[in-house]
Motif scaffolding. Sequence first.
Motif, PDB file in Angstrom:
ATOM      1  N   LEU A 129      71.645  64.571  72.178  1.00  0.00           N
ATOM      2  CA  LEU A 129      70.801  63.595  71.499  1.00  0.00           C
ATOM      3  C   LEU A 129      69.635  64.281  70.796  1.00  0.00           C
ATOM      4  O   LEU A 129      69.160  63.806  69.763  1.00  0.00           O
ATOM      5  CB  LEU A 129      70.311  62.538  72.481  1.00  0.00           C
ATOM      6  N   GLY A 130      69.191  65.416  71.336  1.00  0.00           N
ATOM      7  CA  GLY A 130      68.175  66.196  70.633  1.00  0.00           C
ATOM      8  C   GLY A 130      68.717  66.738  69.316  1.00  0.00           C
ATOM      9  O   GLY A 130      68.025  66.727  68.294  1.00  0.00           O
ATOM     10  N   LEU A 131      69.964  67.196  69.344  1.00  0.00           N
ATOM     11  CA  LEU A 131      70.611  67.652  68.112  1.00  0.00           C
ATOM     12  C   LEU A 131      70.739  66.506  67.126  1.00  0.00           C
ATOM     13  O   LEU A 131      70.513  66.673  65.913  1.00  0.00           O
ATOM     14  CB  LEU A 131      71.998  68.220  68.424  1.00  0.00           C
ATOM     15  N   LEU A 132      71.113  65.341  67.613  1.00  0.00           N
ATOM     16  CA  LEU A 132      71.301  64.184  66.743  1.00  0.00           C
ATOM     17  C   LEU A 132      69.987  63.759  66.099  1.00  0.00           C
ATOM     18  O   LEU A 132      69.921  63.502  64.892  1.00  0.00           O
ATOM     19  CB  LEU A 132      71.894  63.029  67.546  1.00  0.00           C
ATOM     20  N   ARG A 133      68.927  63.705  66.882  1.00  0.00           N
ATOM     21  CA  ARG A 133      67.615  63.325  66.326  1.00  0.00           C
ATOM     22  C   ARG A 133      67.118  64.382  65.348  1.00  0.00           C
ATOM     23  O   ARG A 133      66.517  64.055  64.318  1.00  0.00           O
ATOM     24  CB  ARG A 133      66.614  63.127  67.456  1.00  0.00           C
ATOM     25  N   GLY A 134      67.366  65.651  65.660  1.00  0.00           N
ATOM     26  CA  GLY A 134      66.981  66.710  64.731  1.00  0.00           C
ATOM     27  C   GLY A 134      67.731  66.618  63.425  1.00  0.00           C
ATOM     28  O   GLY A 134      67.188  66.897  62.346  1.00  0.00           O
ATOM     29  N   ALA A 135      68.999  66.193  63.507  1.00  0.00           N
ATOM     30  CA  ALA A 135      69.812  66.060  62.296  1.00  0.00           C
ATOM     31  C   ALA A 135      69.283  64.956  61.388  1.00  0.00           C
ATOM     32  O   ALA A 135      69.392  65.043  60.165  1.00  0.00           O
ATOM     33  CB  ALA A 135      71.263  65.782  62.675  1.00  0.00           C
ATOM     34  N   VAL A 136      68.716  63.924  61.996  1.00  0.00           N
ATOM     35  CA  VAL A 136      68.143  62.840  61.198  1.00  0.00           C
ATOM     36  C   VAL A 136      66.903  63.321  60.455  1.00  0.00           C
ATOM     37  O   VAL A 136      66.643  62.923  59.308  1.00  0.00           O
ATOM     38  CB  VAL A 136      67.787  61.642  62.104  1.00  0.00           C
ATOM     39  N   ALA A 137      66.142  64.212  61.075  1.00  0.00           N
ATOM     40  CA  ALA A 137      64.872  64.652  60.494  1.00  0.00           C
ATOM     41  C   ALA A 137      65.007  65.851  59.566  1.00  0.00           C
ATOM     42  O   ALA A 137      64.196  66.018  58.651  1.00  0.00           O
ATOM     43  CB  ALA A 137      63.879  64.988  61.616  1.00  0.00           C
ATOM     44  N   HIS A 138      66.019  66.702  59.789  1.00  0.00           N
ATOM     45  CA  HIS A 138      66.121  67.946  59.032  1.00  0.00           C
ATOM     46  C   HIS A 138      67.526  68.121  58.473  1.00  0.00           C
ATOM     47  O   HIS A 138      68.506  68.074  59.224  1.00  0.00           O
ATOM     48  CB  HIS A 138      65.776  69.141  59.930  1.00  0.00           C
ATOM     49  N   GLN A 139      67.600  68.333  57.174  1.00  0.00           N
ATOM     50  CA  GLN A 139      68.902  68.410  56.521  1.00  0.00           C
ATOM     51  C   GLN A 139      69.744  69.564  57.060  1.00  0.00           C
ATOM     52  O   GLN A 139      70.949  69.406  57.274  1.00  0.00           O
ATOM     53  CB  GLN A 139      68.738  68.553  55.005  1.00  0.00           C
ATOM     54  N   TRP A 140      69.127  70.732  57.287  1.00  0.00           N
ATOM     55  CA  TRP A 140      69.919  71.872  57.743  1.00  0.00           C
ATOM     56  C   TRP A 140      70.516  71.611  59.113  1.00  0.00           C
ATOM     57  O   TRP A 140      71.643  72.023  59.402  1.00  0.00           O
ATOM     58  CB  TRP A 140      69.085  73.155  57.744  1.00  0.00           C
ATOM     59  N   GLN A 141      69.779  70.881  59.975  1.00  0.00           N
ATOM     60  CA  GLN A 141      70.327  70.533  61.277  1.00  0.00           C
ATOM     61  C   GLN A 141      71.455  69.518  61.138  1.00  0.00           C
ATOM     62  O   GLN A 141      72.444  69.575  61.879  1.00  0.00           O
ATOM     63  CB  GLN A 141      69.226  69.983  62.180  1.00  0.00           C
ATOM     64  N   ALA A 142      71.314  68.611  60.175  1.00  0.00           N
ATOM     65  CA  ALA A 142      72.388  67.648  59.933  1.00  0.00           C
ATOM     66  C   ALA A 142      73.654  68.357  59.482  1.00  0.00           C
ATOM     67  O   ALA A 142      74.761  68.021  59.919  1.00  0.00           O
ATOM     68  CB  ALA A 142      71.945  66.636  58.875  1.00  0.00           C
ATOM     69  N   LEU A 143      73.509  69.342  58.618  1.00  0.00           N
ATOM     70  CA  LEU A 143      74.665  70.077  58.123  1.00  0.00           C
ATOM     71  C   LEU A 143      75.347  70.848  59.250  1.00  0.00           C
ATOM     72  O   LEU A 143      76.579  70.862  59.354  1.00  0.00           O
ATOM     73  CB  LEU A 143      74.234  71.040  57.007  1.00  0.00           C
ATOM     74  N   LEU A 144      74.554  71.486  60.103  1.00  0.00           N
ATOM     75  CA  LEU A 144      75.131  72.240  61.212  1.00  0.00           C
ATOM     76  C   LEU A 144      75.815  71.326  62.221  1.00  0.00           C
ATOM     77  O   LEU A 144      76.908  71.630  62.711  1.00  0.00           O
ATOM     78  CB  LEU A 144      74.045  73.063  61.904  1.00  0.00           C
ATOM     79  N   LEU A 145      75.189  70.196  62.534  1.00  0.00           N
ATOM     80  CA  LEU A 145      75.792  69.272  63.481  1.00  0.00           C
ATOM     81  C   LEU A 145      77.082  68.691  62.912  1.00  0.00           C
ATOM     82  O   LEU A 145      78.079  68.543  63.628  1.00  0.00           O
ATOM     83  CB  LEU A 145      74.808  68.146  63.823  1.00  0.00           C
ATOM     84  N   ALA A 192      70.120  84.210  59.559  1.00  0.00           N
ATOM     85  CA  ALA A 192      71.075  84.312  58.460  1.00  0.00           C
ATOM     86  C   ALA A 192      72.271  83.398  58.701  1.00  0.00           C
ATOM     87  O   ALA A 192      72.752  82.724  57.784  1.00  0.00           O
ATOM     88  CB  ALA A 192      71.536  85.758  58.301  1.00  0.00           C
ATOM     89  N   ALA A 193      72.759  83.365  59.938  1.00  0.00           N
ATOM     90  CA  ALA A 193      73.912  82.525  60.260  1.00  0.00           C
ATOM     91  C   ALA A 193      73.581  81.055  60.069  1.00  0.00           C
ATOM     92  O   ALA A 193      74.395  80.281  59.547  1.00  0.00           O
ATOM     93  CB  ALA A 193      74.359  82.784  61.698  1.00  0.00           C
ATOM     94  N   ARG A 194      72.394  80.651  60.480  1.00  0.00           N
ATOM     95  CA  ARG A 194      71.980  79.260  60.315  1.00  0.00           C
ATOM     96  C   ARG A 194      72.005  78.871  58.840  1.00  0.00           C
ATOM     97  O   ARG A 194      72.512  77.806  58.462  1.00  0.00           O
ATOM     98  CB  ARG A 194      70.581  79.066  60.895  1.00  0.00           C
ATOM     99  N   GLU A 195      71.487  79.745  58.001  1.00  0.00           N
ATOM    100  CA  GLU A 195      71.434  79.455  56.569  1.00  0.00           C
ATOM    101  C   GLU A 195      72.832  79.440  55.943  1.00  0.00           C
ATOM    102  O   GLU A 195      73.169  78.539  55.164  1.00  0.00           O
ATOM    103  CB  GLU A 195      70.568  80.509  55.867  1.00  0.00           C
ATOM    104  N   ILE A 196      73.648  80.425  56.301  1.00  0.00           N
ATOM    105  CA  ILE A 196      74.991  80.525  55.713  1.00  0.00           C
ATOM    106  C   ILE A 196      75.866  79.360  56.163  1.00  0.00           C
ATOM    107  O   ILE A 196      76.567  78.738  55.354  1.00  0.00           O
ATOM    108  CB  ILE A 196      75.663  81.863  56.101  1.00  0.00           C
ATOM    109  N   PHE A 197      75.851  79.054  57.455  1.00  0.00           N
ATOM    110  CA  PHE A 197      76.670  77.950  57.954  1.00  0.00           C
ATOM    111  C   PHE A 197      76.247  76.623  57.327  1.00  0.00           C
ATOM    112  O   PHE A 197      77.093  75.784  57.004  1.00  0.00           O
ATOM    113  CB  PHE A 197      76.568  77.851  59.473  1.00  0.00           C
ATOM    114  N   ALA A 198      74.932  76.412  57.184  1.00  0.00           N
ATOM    115  CA  ALA A 198      74.454  75.163  56.596  1.00  0.00           C
ATOM    116  C   ALA A 198      74.812  75.070  55.116  1.00  0.00           C
ATOM    117  O   ALA A 198      75.143  73.996  54.608  1.00  0.00           O
ATOM    118  CB  ALA A 198      72.938  75.045  56.782  1.00  0.00           C
TER     119      ALA A 198
END
Length: 209
Positions: free
Chosen positions: A110-126, A23-29
């Motif tokens: 760098l794992g977070l950064l690469r994940g952000a490139v591939a997934h929008q929700w990870q980009a928003l969280l980062l 839930a937190a992942r979704e709300i924060f993103a």
Amino acid sequence: MLVRGRSGRRPGKPDTRGAILAAAREIFAERGYDGSSIRHIAASAGVDPALVHHYFGNKEDLFMEVVKAPIEPAAVMEEIFADGIEAAPENVVRAFLGVCEGPVSGPAFLGLLRGAVAHQWQALLLREFFTTQIARRVVRRLGSAVDPAELPLRASLVSSQLFGLAMARYVLRIQPLADASREVVVAAVAPNIRRHMVGALGAEGREAV
């Protein structure tokens, strides 16, 4: 650089923790850090807000758990401002390179950064992590040196400079930047960070604030 370790908080039930984290992942993103609250997250997870506090502490602790950030923002601030405001731009770049090249923090970030490139929700969280926990704290420490109304724009400009550096140096490995020494990179990039932190934004920049 202080690397984040495991929390001493009791783990609780995996299903409850998992529901809160999801839930937190979704709300924060969706809402960003500032627009989110423990109450919103608890309601989305179907639990009492007290359980969120019990398992994760406050909102910032929960956010850091969601992002899996490999650093402690407070420790980074101490490193950046250890030599005063005048040296802060150089220390920002130096600390950032230290994170990217650290034996533990480097692969994690760098794992977070690469994940952000591939997934929008990870980009928003980062984006939220770096803007609210790092860049915003940096410009807030400047105090009366800048107009408070300019802080959000300045924070985003600092973020854009550092993320661009990380992509070029560590992900795309653009040469000769990729193999340049830290001090060469610090000397080249710090003037831009200084301008974003305390320099004049210009007429167009002020209108965007």
